[in-house]
Design a protein around this motif. Structure first.
Motif, PDB file in Angstrom:
ATOM      1  N   ARG A 229       0.920  -1.277  -0.139  1.00  0.00           N
ATOM      2  CA  ARG A 229       0.084  -0.066   0.054  1.00  0.00           C
ATOM      3  C   ARG A 229       1.025   1.187  -0.030  1.00  0.00           C
ATOM      4  O   ARG A 229       0.438   2.466  -0.461  1.00  0.00           O
ATOM      5  CB  ARG A 229      -1.009  -0.011   1.164  1.00  0.00           C
ATOM      6  N   GLY A 230       2.169   1.091   0.393  1.00  0.00           N
ATOM      7  CA  GLY A 230       2.934   2.276   0.441  1.00  0.00           C
ATOM      8  C   GLY A 230       2.601   3.368   1.460  1.00  0.00           C
ATOM      9  O   GLY A 230       2.790   4.595   0.953  1.00  0.00           O
ATOM     10  N   VAL A 231       2.017   3.223   2.347  1.00  0.00           N
ATOM     11  CA  VAL A 231       1.733   4.176   3.269  1.00  0.00           C
ATOM     12  C   VAL A 231       2.725   4.610   4.401  1.00  0.00           C
ATOM     13  O   VAL A 231       2.868   5.511   4.916  1.00  0.00           O
ATOM     14  CB  VAL A 231       0.511   3.508   4.388  1.00  0.00           C
ATOM     15  N   ALA A 232       3.895   4.081   4.628  1.00  0.00           N
ATOM     16  CA  ALA A 232       4.870   4.067   5.441  1.00  0.00           C
ATOM     17  C   ALA A 232       5.568   5.496   5.121  1.00  0.00           C
ATOM     18  O   ALA A 232       5.661   6.181   6.315  1.00  0.00           O
ATOM     19  CB  ALA A 232       6.062   3.103   5.582  1.00  0.00           C
ATOM     20  N   PRO A 233       5.993   5.968   4.145  1.00  0.00           N
ATOM     21  CA  PRO A 233       6.757   7.182   3.845  1.00  0.00           C
ATOM     22  C   PRO A 233       5.793   8.447   4.339  1.00  0.00           C
ATOM     23  O   PRO A 233       6.199   9.226   5.074  1.00  0.00           O
ATOM     24  CB  PRO A 233       6.999   7.336   2.276  1.00  0.00           C
ATOM     25  N   GLU A 234       4.508   8.282   3.850  1.00  0.00           N
ATOM     26  CA  GLU A 234       3.684   9.763   4.470  1.00  0.00           C
ATOM     27  C   GLU A 234       3.362   9.597   5.813  1.00  0.00           C
ATOM     28  O   GLU A 234       3.532  10.763   6.642  1.00  0.00           O
ATOM     29  CB  GLU A 234       2.245   9.559   3.848  1.00  0.00           C
ATOM     30  N   ILE A 235       3.222   8.298   6.611  1.00  0.00           N
ATOM     31  CA  ILE A 235       3.292   8.304   8.155  1.00  0.00           C
ATOM     32  C   ILE A 235       4.543   8.537   8.571  1.00  0.00           C
ATOM     33  O   ILE A 235       4.445   9.656   9.697  1.00  0.00           O
ATOM     34  CB  ILE A 235       2.914   6.940   8.380  1.00  0.00           C
ATOM     35  N   MET A 236       5.591   8.357   8.200  1.00  0.00           N
ATOM     36  CA  MET A 236       7.027   8.764   8.795  1.00  0.00           C
ATOM     37  C   MET A 236       7.205  10.157   8.559  1.00  0.00           C
ATOM     38  O   MET A 236       7.713  10.859   9.392  1.00  0.00           O
ATOM     39  CB  MET A 236       7.921   8.036   8.130  1.00  0.00           C
ATOM     40  N   ALA A 237       6.409  10.665   7.460  1.00  0.00           N
ATOM     41  CA  ALA A 237       6.755  12.256   7.173  1.00  0.00           C
ATOM     42  C   ALA A 237       6.064  13.027   8.459  1.00  0.00           C
ATOM     43  O   ALA A 237       6.430  14.028   8.920  1.00  0.00           O
ATOM     44  CB  ALA A 237       6.109  12.783   5.688  1.00  0.00           C
ATOM     45  N   THR A 238       4.948  12.411   8.627  1.00  0.00           N
ATOM     46  CA  THR A 238       3.786  13.129   9.707  1.00  0.00           C
ATOM     47  C   THR A 238       4.438  12.986  11.184  1.00  0.00           C
ATOM     48  O   THR A 238       4.578  13.888  11.864  1.00  0.00           O
ATOM     49  CB  THR A 238       2.581  12.474   9.589  1.00  0.00           C
TER      50      THR A 238
END
Length: 293
Positions: A229-238
């Motif tokens: 799903r590729g959700v990790a980068p955005e969550i890490m950014a937050t």
């Protein structure tokens, strides 16, 4: 002029390496770019703790988010075989584990409230957890360590599954040595996640990283950061925006049959250093993307 972010502190939890000994884990993690290891007490040989600590120091690894042999307050589906069901005995075992793991000077000791595995019948009652955490925090304080209370998913039958509810519980308890262990796997689908992270991010003392397969084929089917799903980068950014400055610890479950399902393409079926090298590359790419968001 933007100040460049410091390099991330990257670690691997030993639960990601079910087939290796602690000695192999130390060597494999160090050889593939890890700076920390989340020790799993079930892997620690009796009487070998000083030798394990010496081997870690030689390899340049810090102890990160260390996991007691029994780490759930409430009886849970991931308890080790034969785990006691009564709460006083469970707390005594967890307390002994905190004391043992404190010798490694971990970034935090991971404690889970409890999860039934069935979202229709979550673990409980929450009052048991609320009464247990101050006792465990006192033990940790005596040992000079902190606790990361794991925020588990509602879909896994957690007794408490949202960041605002866990913050409210910890506020009610009122201990500074109880922080929040945030897992991308468990919380990625929570409503208002990014707003909650920005509001409560300073309460998080530990972050476990992976990504989400689409679809998930079993309860033990995680993906490397930035894949699926590729959700990790955005969550890490937050998390970075919220001020998180702690360790980023990889936690991958990828059943090769030991939990009942030999998943095609299982990372656990690969040679550990091949798997860990892929994982480090995926993490670095995800962190670089998060830093640029």
């Amino acid at each position: 002029m933007n100040t460049p972010r410091p390099a991330p502190r990257y670690a691997v939890n030993a639960t990601s390496l079910p087939h290796g000994t602690v000695w192999q884990d130390i060597d494999d993690i160090a050889a593939t770019g890890g700076e920390g290891i989340g020790l799993w007490e079930r892997k620690l040989p009796d009487g070998a703790d000083p030798d394990v600590a010496a081997r870690m120091k030689e390899a340049g690894l810090s102890a990160t988010f260390c996991v007691p042999a029994l780490h759930m307050v409430l009886p849970s589906q991931i308890d080790p075989p034969g785990a006691p069901q009564d709460i006083p005995t469970r707390l005594a075992l967890i307390s002994a584990s905190i004391r043992r793991l404190s010798a490694f000077s971990p970034a935090t000791v991971l404690i889970g409230p409890g999860a039934s595995g069935d979202p229709a019948h979550p673990a409980g009652p929450l009052d048991v957890v609320a009464n247990a955490l101050p006792e465990l925090a006192e033990v940790a304080a005596d040992c000079g360590v902190t606790i990361g209370v794991e925020l588990l998913a509602a879909r896994r039958g957690s007794v408490i599954s949202s960041l605002p509810r866990l913050v409210a519980l910890l506020d009610e308890i009122g201990r500074d040595d109880l922080g929040i262990m945030f897992s991308i796997y468990h919380s990625w689908s929570e409503p208002n996640l990014h707003e909650d992270l920005l509001r409560y991010g300073k309460r998080i003392n530990s972050v476990q990283v992976c990504d989400i397969r689409d679809p998930e084929r079993s309860r033990f089917d995680r993906e490397l950061p930035g894949r699926g799903r590729g959700v990790a980068p955005e969550i890490m950014a937050t998390l970075l925006q919220a001020g998180y400055k702690g360790w980023w610890e990889l936690v991958i479950f990828s059943d090769d049959g030991i939990y009942g399902t030999a998943l095609p393409g299982s990372y656990w079926a690969m040679p550990p250093r091949n798997f860990l090298a892929q994982a480090k590359k995926a993490f670095d790419e995800s962190y670089a993307q998060a830093s640029g968001l």
